[in-house]
Design a protein around this motif. Sequence first.
Motif, PDB file in Angstrom:
ATOM      1  N   ALA A  68     -46.215  20.141 -34.637  1.00 16.63           N
ATOM      2  CA  ALA A  68     -45.580  20.860 -35.751  1.00 16.63           C
ATOM      3  C   ALA A  68     -44.137  20.400 -35.945  1.00 16.63           C
ATOM      4  CB  ALA A  68     -45.630  22.365 -35.499  1.00 16.63           C
ATOM      5  N   ALA A  69     -43.422  20.168 -34.851  1.00 11.77           N
ATOM      6  CA  ALA A  69     -42.025  19.724 -34.952  1.00 11.77           C
ATOM      7  C   ALA A  69     -41.934  18.357 -35.622  1.00 11.77           C
ATOM      8  CB  ALA A  69     -41.384  19.692 -33.570  1.00 11.77           C
ATOM      9  N   ARG A  70     -42.934  17.506 -35.379  1.00 13.97           N
ATOM     10  CA  ARG A  70     -42.933  16.174 -35.989  1.00 13.97           C
ATOM     11  C   ARG A  70     -43.178  16.226 -37.493  1.00 13.97           C
ATOM     12  NH1 ARG A  70     -45.997  14.782 -31.230  1.00 13.97           N
ATOM     13  NH2 ARG A  70     -47.896  14.801 -32.489  1.00 13.97           N
ATOM     14  N   LEU A  71     -43.676  17.343 -37.997  1.00 11.84           N
ATOM     15  CA  LEU A  71     -43.942  17.477 -39.435  1.00 11.84           C
ATOM     16  C   LEU A  71     -42.680  17.759 -40.236  1.00 11.84           C
ATOM     17  CD1 LEU A  71     -47.248  19.556 -39.368  1.00 11.84           C
ATOM     18  CD2 LEU A  71     -46.984  17.093 -39.693  1.00 11.84           C
ATOM     19  N   HIS A  72     -41.561  17.959 -39.543  1.00 10.49           N
ATOM     20  CA  HIS A  72     -40.257  18.172 -40.190  1.00 10.49           C
ATOM     21  C   HIS A  72     -40.293  19.340 -41.173  1.00 10.49           C
ATOM     22  CE1 HIS A  72     -39.139  14.447 -38.317  1.00 10.49           C
ATOM     23  NE2 HIS A  72     -40.114  13.811 -38.950  1.00 10.49           N
ATOM     24  N   LYS A  73     -40.782  20.471 -40.687  1.00  2.03           N
ATOM     25  CA  LYS A  73     -40.846  21.667 -41.531  1.00  2.03           C
ATOM     26  C   LYS A  73     -39.476  22.322 -41.690  1.00  2.03           C
ATOM     27  CE  LYS A  73     -45.420  22.331 -42.066  1.00  2.03           C
ATOM     28  NZ  LYS A  73     -46.120  22.769 -43.236  1.00  2.03           N
ATOM     29  N   GLY A  74     -38.556  21.972 -40.813  1.00  2.00           N
ATOM     30  CA  GLY A  74     -37.221  22.564 -40.881  1.00  2.00           C
ATOM     31  C   GLY A  74     -36.663  22.737 -39.482  1.00  2.00           C
ATOM     32  N   PRO A  75     -35.346  22.985 -39.384  1.00  2.00           N
ATOM     33  CA  PRO A  75     -34.718  23.123 -38.073  1.00  2.00           C
ATOM     34  C   PRO A  75     -35.292  24.304 -37.293  1.00  2.00           C
ATOM     35  CG  PRO A  75     -33.169  23.635 -39.854  1.00  2.00           C
ATOM     36  CD  PRO A  75     -34.431  23.179 -40.487  1.00  2.00           C
ATOM     37  N   GLY A  76     -35.591  24.051 -36.031  1.00  2.00           N
ATOM     38  CA  GLY A  76     -36.089  25.099 -35.152  1.00  2.00           C
ATOM     39  C   GLY A  76     -37.548  25.454 -35.326  1.00  2.00           C
ATOM     40  N   ARG A  77     -38.247  24.754 -36.206  1.00  2.00           N
ATOM     41  CA  ARG A  77     -39.658  25.059 -36.436  1.00  2.00           C
ATOM     42  C   ARG A  77     -40.529  24.323 -35.432  1.00  2.00           C
ATOM     43  NH1 ARG A  77     -41.117  26.194 -41.863  1.00  2.00           N
ATOM     44  NH2 ARG A  77     -43.141  26.684 -40.998  1.00  2.00           N
ATOM     45  N   PRO A  78     -41.596  24.853 -35.002  1.00  2.00           N
ATOM     46  CA  PRO A  78     -42.087  26.167 -35.394  1.00  2.00           C
ATOM     47  C   PRO A  78     -41.310  27.288 -34.691  1.00  2.00           C
ATOM     48  CG  PRO A  78     -43.538  25.237 -33.749  1.00  2.00           C
ATOM     49  CD  PRO A  78     -42.504  24.178 -34.059  1.00  2.00           C
ATOM     50  N   TYR A  79     -41.246  28.439 -35.343  1.00  2.00           N
ATOM     51  CA  TYR A  79     -40.560  29.586 -34.766  1.00  2.00           C
ATOM     52  C   TYR A  79     -41.402  30.250 -33.686  1.00  2.00           C
ATOM     53  CZ  TYR A  79     -37.331  29.186 -38.676  1.00  2.00           C
ATOM     54  OH  TYR A  79     -36.411  28.723 -39.578  1.00  2.00           O
ATOM     55  N   SER A  80     -42.697  30.295 -33.902  1.00  2.00           N
ATOM     56  CA  SER A  80     -43.612  30.908 -32.940  1.00  2.00           C
ATOM     57  C   SER A  80     -44.250  29.826 -32.084  1.00  2.00           C
ATOM     58  CB  SER A  80     -44.713  31.682 -33.668  1.00  2.00           C
ATOM     59  OG  SER A  80     -44.164  32.718 -34.439  1.00  2.00           O
ATOM     60  N   PRO A  81     -44.310  30.030 -30.767  1.00  2.00           N
ATOM     61  CA  PRO A  81     -44.947  29.040 -29.886  1.00  2.00           C
ATOM     62  C   PRO A  81     -46.439  28.887 -30.197  1.00  2.00           C
ATOM     63  CG  PRO A  81     -43.704  30.661 -28.613  1.00  2.00           C
ATOM     64  CD  PRO A  81     -43.750  31.151 -30.027  1.00  2.00           C
ATOM     65  N   GLU A  82     -46.979  27.729 -29.892  1.00  2.00           N
ATOM     66  CA  GLU A  82     -48.370  27.409 -30.216  1.00  2.00           C
ATOM     67  C   GLU A  82     -49.367  28.442 -29.702  1.00  2.00           C
ATOM     68  OE1 GLU A  82     -49.356  24.165 -26.726  1.00  2.00           O
ATOM     69  OE2 GLU A  82     -48.002  23.563 -28.346  1.00  2.00           O
ATOM     70  N   ALA A  83     -49.188  28.905 -28.471  1.00  2.00           N
ATOM     71  CA  ALA A  83     -50.128  29.892 -27.916  1.00  2.00           C
ATOM     72  C   ALA A  83     -50.090  31.191 -28.717  1.00  2.00           C
ATOM     73  CB  ALA A  83     -49.815  30.160 -26.451  1.00  2.00           C
ATOM     74  N   ASP A  84     -48.908  31.590 -29.167  1.00  2.00           N
ATOM     75  CA  ASP A  84     -48.779  32.805 -29.970  1.00  2.00           C
ATOM     76  C   ASP A  84     -49.424  32.617 -31.337  1.00  2.00           C
ATOM     77  OD1 ASP A  84     -47.290  33.688 -27.821  1.00  2.00           O
ATOM     78  OD2 ASP A  84     -45.400  33.829 -28.927  1.00  2.00           O
ATOM     79  N   ARG A  85     -49.190  31.465 -31.953  1.00  2.00           N
ATOM     80  CA  ARG A  85     -49.780  31.206 -33.269  1.00  2.00           C
ATOM     81  C   ARG A  85     -51.303  31.200 -33.183  1.00  2.00           C
ATOM     82  NH1 ARG A  85     -48.389  26.099 -34.764  1.00  2.00           N
ATOM     83  NH2 ARG A  85     -47.289  25.575 -32.855  1.00  2.00           N
ATOM     84  N   ALA A  86     -51.827  30.558 -32.148  1.00  2.00           N
ATOM     85  CA  ALA A  86     -53.281  30.504 -31.965  1.00  2.00           C
ATOM     86  C   ALA A  86     -53.839  31.897 -31.682  1.00  2.00           C
ATOM     87  CB  ALA A  86     -53.620  29.550 -30.822  1.00  2.00           C
TER      88      ALA A  86
END
Length: 164
Positions: A68-86
């Motif tokens: 997600a960070a490599r997608l350049h969505k914005g500074p500090g993204r993703p805000y939620s960690p992968e385990a939380d998002r899943a």
Amino acid sequence: MTTCDTSYKMLNLQAAARWVKDLQGRNQKVVFTNGCFDLLHPGHVAYLEAARSLGDALIVGVNTDTSAARLHKGPGRPYSPEADRARVLAALTCVDRVVLFDEDTPLALITLLKPDILVKGGDYRLDQIVGREVVEARGGQVLALPFLPGYSTSALIDRIRSGR
């Protein structure tokens, strides 16, 4: 009190592939979509419900934090960690399984899973949808679903930042 633990819906790559193959062996249609799903909002929910309505089961590929960070969505993204998002996605009734992927695109995951139906949001043209050729070569369907107007993660972030 009854417990409703939906964490079983979170699978690793090999288990996800076995799950899809098992469903397809029983002539069930599997729908696949993917994304970061950083800050879940009603637009995501409507999209996922629409995706699920297209088949017998919905599996969602979720970008890992590094992906997600490599997608350049914005500074500090993703805000939620992968385990939380899943985990949040797994709790949705319309989502049958969730699997993380670390690549820049879901092509390897789509190739592994071999879904019957591949969907992305309406901001994609069909010729831009990664994995389209893989799904269509197997006789599957690829669709771009419309967004729920007025909802986007970027708009939500802007609203939070502005204090509205």
